[in-house]
Design a protein around this motif. Structure first.
Motif, PDB file in Angstrom:
ATOM      1  N   LEU A 108       0.930  -1.261  -0.046  1.00 55.37           N
ATOM      2  CA  LEU A 108       0.019  -0.128   0.153  1.00 55.37           C
ATOM      3  C   LEU A 108       0.993   1.370   0.162  1.00 55.37           C
ATOM      4  CD1 LEU A 108      -2.624  -1.224   2.679  1.00 55.37           C
ATOM      5  CD2 LEU A 108      -3.101  -0.587   0.267  1.00 55.37           C
ATOM      6  N   ALA A 109       1.947   1.394   0.681  1.00 54.32           N
ATOM      7  CA  ALA A 109       2.650   2.372   1.023  1.00 54.32           C
ATOM      8  C   ALA A 109       3.442   2.692  -0.592  1.00 54.32           C
ATOM      9  CB  ALA A 109       3.798   2.154   2.048  1.00 54.32           C
ATOM     10  N   GLU A 110       3.785   1.570  -1.335  1.00 56.99           N
ATOM     11  CA  GLU A 110       4.572   1.805  -2.311  1.00 56.99           C
ATOM     12  C   GLU A 110       4.371   2.933  -3.313  1.00 56.99           C
ATOM     13  OE1 GLU A 110       6.640  -0.818  -6.091  1.00 56.99           O
ATOM     14  OE2 GLU A 110       5.250  -1.556  -4.784  1.00 56.99           O
ATOM     15  N   PRO A 111       2.931   2.943  -3.846  1.00 57.71           N
ATOM     16  CA  PRO A 111       2.707   4.206  -4.892  1.00 57.71           C
ATOM     17  C   PRO A 111       2.685   5.403  -3.987  1.00 57.71           C
ATOM     18  CG  PRO A 111       0.593   2.851  -4.170  1.00 57.71           C
ATOM     19  CD  PRO A 111       1.769   2.190  -3.672  1.00 57.71           C
ATOM     20  N   LEU A 112       2.570   5.403  -2.698  1.00 57.59           N
ATOM     21  CA  LEU A 112       2.788   6.597  -1.885  1.00 57.59           C
ATOM     22  C   LEU A 112       3.890   7.454  -1.703  1.00 57.59           C
ATOM     23  CD1 LEU A 112       0.203   5.792   0.928  1.00 57.59           C
ATOM     24  CD2 LEU A 112      -0.379   6.615  -1.326  1.00 57.59           C
ATOM     25  N   ARG A 113       4.961   6.605  -1.714  1.00 59.37           N
ATOM     26  CA  ARG A 113       6.429   7.157  -1.473  1.00 59.37           C
ATOM     27  C   ARG A 113       6.703   8.285  -2.273  1.00 59.37           C
ATOM     28  NH1 ARG A 113       8.692   4.246   2.630  1.00 59.37           N
ATOM     29  NH2 ARG A 113       8.048   2.077   2.909  1.00 59.37           N
ATOM     30  N   PRO A 114       6.590   8.306  -3.776  1.00 60.55           N
ATOM     31  CA  PRO A 114       7.163   9.182  -4.321  1.00 60.55           C
ATOM     32  C   PRO A 114       6.164  10.447  -4.327  1.00 60.55           C
ATOM     33  CG  PRO A 114       6.626   7.254  -6.010  1.00 60.55           C
ATOM     34  CD  PRO A 114       6.250   6.996  -4.417  1.00 60.55           C
ATOM     35  N   VAL A 115       5.046  10.263  -3.999  1.00 57.74           N
ATOM     36  CA  VAL A 115       4.378  11.551  -3.643  1.00 57.74           C
ATOM     37  C   VAL A 115       5.018  12.453  -2.516  1.00 57.74           C
ATOM     38  CG1 VAL A 115       2.067  12.474  -2.905  1.00 57.74           C
ATOM     39  CG2 VAL A 115       2.037  10.510  -4.527  1.00 57.74           C
ATOM     40  N   PHE A 116       5.056  11.665  -1.374  1.00 56.95           N
ATOM     41  CA  PHE A 116       5.680  12.138   0.025  1.00 56.95           C
ATOM     42  C   PHE A 116       7.338  12.429  -0.404  1.00 56.95           C
ATOM     43  CE2 PHE A 116       2.850   9.360   1.982  1.00 56.95           C
ATOM     44  CZ  PHE A 116       1.873  10.450   2.851  1.00 56.95           C
ATOM     45  N   ASP A 117       8.105  11.819  -1.286  1.00 55.31           N
ATOM     46  CA  ASP A 117       9.424  12.195  -1.702  1.00 55.31           C
ATOM     47  C   ASP A 117       9.256  13.852  -2.309  1.00 55.31           C
ATOM     48  OD1 ASP A 117      10.202   9.895  -0.566  1.00 55.31           O
ATOM     49  OD2 ASP A 117      10.680   8.853  -2.626  1.00 55.31           O
ATOM     50  N   GLU A 118       8.432  13.966  -3.082  1.00 53.30           N
ATOM     51  CA  GLU A 118       8.412  14.958  -3.895  1.00 53.30           C
ATOM     52  C   GLU A 118       8.047  16.434  -2.982  1.00 53.30           C
ATOM     53  OE1 GLU A 118       5.316  15.174  -6.623  1.00 53.30           O
ATOM     54  OE2 GLU A 118       6.096  13.616  -8.029  1.00 53.30           O
ATOM     55  N   THR A 119       7.680  16.224  -1.766  1.00 48.90           N
ATOM     56  CA  THR A 119       7.574  17.424  -0.853  1.00 48.90           C
ATOM     57  C   THR A 119       8.670  17.444   0.511  1.00 48.90           C
ATOM     58  OG1 THR A 119       6.164  15.886   0.818  1.00 48.90           O
ATOM     59  CG2 THR A 119       4.968  17.319  -1.015  1.00 48.90           C
ATOM     60  N   GLY A 120       9.618  16.424   0.060  1.00 49.36           N
ATOM     61  CA  GLY A 120      10.852  16.325   1.121  1.00 49.36           C
ATOM     62  C   GLY A 120      10.293  15.593   2.493  1.00 49.36           C
ATOM     63  N   MET A 121       9.222  14.916   2.303  1.00 45.84           N
ATOM     64  CA  MET A 121       8.733  14.071   3.366  1.00 45.84           C
ATOM     65  C   MET A 121       9.447  12.469   3.172  1.00 45.84           C
ATOM     66  SD  MET A 121       4.830  15.422   4.085  1.00 45.84           S
ATOM     67  CE  MET A 121       4.390  16.901   3.663  1.00 45.84           C
ATOM     68  N   ARG A 122       9.500  11.825   4.454  1.00 44.77           N
ATOM     69  CA  ARG A 122       9.845  10.475   4.109  1.00 44.77           C
ATOM     70  C   ARG A 122       8.936   9.670   4.913  1.00 44.77           C
ATOM     71  NH1 ARG A 122      15.686   9.430   5.750  1.00 44.77           N
ATOM     72  NH2 ARG A 122      14.881   8.469   7.653  1.00 44.77           N
ATOM     73  N   LEU A 123       8.310   8.674   4.411  1.00 48.64           N
ATOM     74  CA  LEU A 123       7.544   7.752   4.993  1.00 48.64           C
ATOM     75  C   LEU A 123       8.307   6.626   5.477  1.00 48.64           C
ATOM     76  CD1 LEU A 123       4.369   6.982   5.417  1.00 48.64           C
ATOM     77  CD2 LEU A 123       4.548   5.904   3.258  1.00 48.64           C
ATOM     78  N   GLU A 124       7.700   6.387   6.916  1.00 44.23           N
ATOM     79  CA  GLU A 124       8.339   5.311   7.803  1.00 44.23           C
ATOM     80  C   GLU A 124       7.313   4.318   8.168  1.00 44.23           C
ATOM     81  OE1 GLU A 124      11.456   5.106   7.950  1.00 44.23           O
ATOM     82  OE2 GLU A 124      12.360   6.673   7.683  1.00 44.23           O
ATOM     83  N   LEU A 125       7.359   3.127   7.810  1.00 45.83           N
ATOM     84  CA  LEU A 125       6.478   2.231   8.310  1.00 45.83           C
ATOM     85  C   LEU A 125       6.750   1.560   9.692  1.00 45.83           C
ATOM     86  CD1 LEU A 125       5.525   2.583   5.514  1.00 45.83           C
ATOM     87  CD2 LEU A 125       4.890   0.047   5.357  1.00 45.83           C
ATOM     88  N   SER A 126       6.391   2.151  10.843  1.00 46.92           N
ATOM     89  CA  SER A 126       6.759   1.617  12.087  1.00 46.92           C
ATOM     90  C   SER A 126       6.389   0.726  12.393  1.00 46.92           C
ATOM     91  CB  SER A 126       6.625   2.876  13.134  1.00 46.92           C
ATOM     92  OG  SER A 126       7.002   4.086  12.783  1.00 46.92           O
TER      93      SER A 126
END
Length: 306
Positions: A108-126
Motif C-alpha cells: 500500500l505504501a509503495e505508490p505513496l512514497r513518490p508523492v511524499f518524496d516530492e514534498t521532502g517528506m519520508r514515509l516510515e512504516l513503524s
C-alpha cells in the motif's frame, strides 16, 4: 493535571454507551461520585501524564517508542485509515487498527512514497498499522485533529483549514486517489475486511521531554499510552485476563476503546472481583468518575440512577 491516586484506575467507554441493563450500571449508585476527569482519549491521557493535551506530539513519542530514532526531527503520524462517502460527505470509519500485515502495508505504501518524496517528506512504516512521516525541519504544521475527534464524522469538519491547510488537503486527496484502486483493497474486501483507502495525519511535532506520571503501571494495548508509560518509567503490560486479575493499587486498566457489549461479555467477570476487593476509580471516557470501595457493595439503600 495527572491524578495522584493510589486506587486501581479503570478507564472505561463513554457512559452514554453503557446501557441501563449493563452490569456495570448496578455498581454506580453504591459508589461515591468524584469530580469529572478528562473527556475523550487525549483528555483521559492527560489525567495521568503531565502536559498531555490535544497538542501532544504523538507522532514523535510513538516513533521513539517503536524505532528509537525520533531524535530532534519533526514527525507526523500517517496512520492507515478507512473512509467512506455518504449523502452528507466522507466519514472516517477506522484508523490505525486495520489488521494489516507488513507485506500488505509495504504494498500500500509503495505508490505513496513518490508523492511524499516530492514534498521532502519520508514515509516510515513503524508497524503495519502505524506509519510516520519524517518532515523537513522548516515544515509549518497546521492543527490536525486526533482520530478520536473525527471517527464517525464528516472529514470536512476535521481537515486542516485555511491557506496553511490547503497543501495538506491536496496531499490527502492525492493519497486517497492512489489507494482507492489499489489491488490490496480488493483482496481485503473479498475477505470481508475494510479497505485502507486513506491516511489520517495527526500528532505532529518534535519529541518532548518525558511526561511524568503518578501511575505504578499501565495495562493497555494502546500505542500512545504504552509509549507515554515507557518514557515515564511506568510498568507496562498487555491487556490480558491474567494481567487484569493481578492488577493492584496505582495501576491503570485501559478499557475505553472497547464496545460496551464486549466489556460486559468478556471483561466484566474479571472486573467484578476487583470491585469487590479493591478501592477502584471508574473513569468513563465521557468524563464522569466514581470511586467504589469494597464496603460500598453493602449500600443497598442507594437507589439506581444516580
Amino acid at each position: 493535571m495527572p491524578v495522584a491516586d493510589s486506587s486501581l484506575q479503570l478507564w472505561l467507554p463513554s457512559l452514554a454507551h453503557i446501557e441501563p441493563a449493563h452490569p456495570l450500571r448496578a455498581w454506580l449508585p453504591r459508589a461515591d461520585r468524584l469530580p469529572d476527569g478528562g473527556i475523550g482519549y487525549l483528555g483521559g491521557l492527560g489525567d495521568h501524564f503531565h502536559g498531555v493535551d490535544a497538542g501532544v506530539p504523538a507522532a514523535a513519542i510513538t516513533r521513539e517508542f517503536l524505532a528509537g530514532d525520533a531524535g530532534g526531527a519533526l514527525w507526523l503520524s500517517a496512520d492507515p485509515a478507512w473512509v467512506q462517502p455518504d449523502m452528507n460527505g466522507v466519514r472516517l470509519l477506522a484508523c490505525g487498527r486495520m489488521g494489516l500485515d507488513m507485506d500488505e502495508a509495504q504494498a500500500l505504501a509503495e505508490p505513496l512514497r513518490p508523492v511524499f518524496d516530492e514534498t521532502g517528506m519520508r514515509l516510515e512504516l513503524s508497524t503495519p498499522d502505524h506509519w510516520h512521516l519524517r518532515l523537513p525541519a522548516d515544515t509549518s504544521l497546521p492543527d490536525f485533529a486526533a482520530p478520536e475527534q473525527a471517527l464517525g464524522e464528516d472529514l470536512a469538519q476535521h481537515l486542516p483549514q485555511g491557506p496553511d491547510g490547503r497543501r495538506w488537503r491536496v496531499l490527502l486527496n492525492d493519497i486517497q486517489v492512489l489507494l482507492h484502486q489499489h489491488p490490496i483493497n480488493a483482496q481485503r474486501q473479498a475477505r470481508g475486511m475494510s479497505p485502507v483507502n486513506s491516511l489520517w495525519l495527526w500528532g505532529g511535532g518534535r519529541l518532548p521531554s518525558p511526561a511524568g506520571s503518578e501511575l505504578t503501571g499501565v495495562l493497555s494495548d494502546d500505542l500512545l499510552l504504552g509509549a507515554l508509560a515507557a518514557r515515564a518509567g511506568v510498568a507496562r503490560q498487555s491487556r490480558t485476563a491474567d494481567a487484569i486479575a493481578a492488577c493492584g493499587a496505582g495501576w491503570l486498566i485501559d478499557l475505553q476503546d472497547l464496545p460496551a457489549h464486549e466489556l460486559a461479555a468478556r471483561w466484566w467477570p474479571l472486573l467484578q472481583p476487583l470491585l469487590e476487593r479493591r478501592d477502584v476509580v471508574l473513569h468513563f471516557a465521557s468524563g464522569e468518575r466514581w470511586r467504589h470501595k469494597p464496603l460500598h457493595r453493602w449500600r443497598f439503600w442507594r437507589g439506581a440512577g444516580r
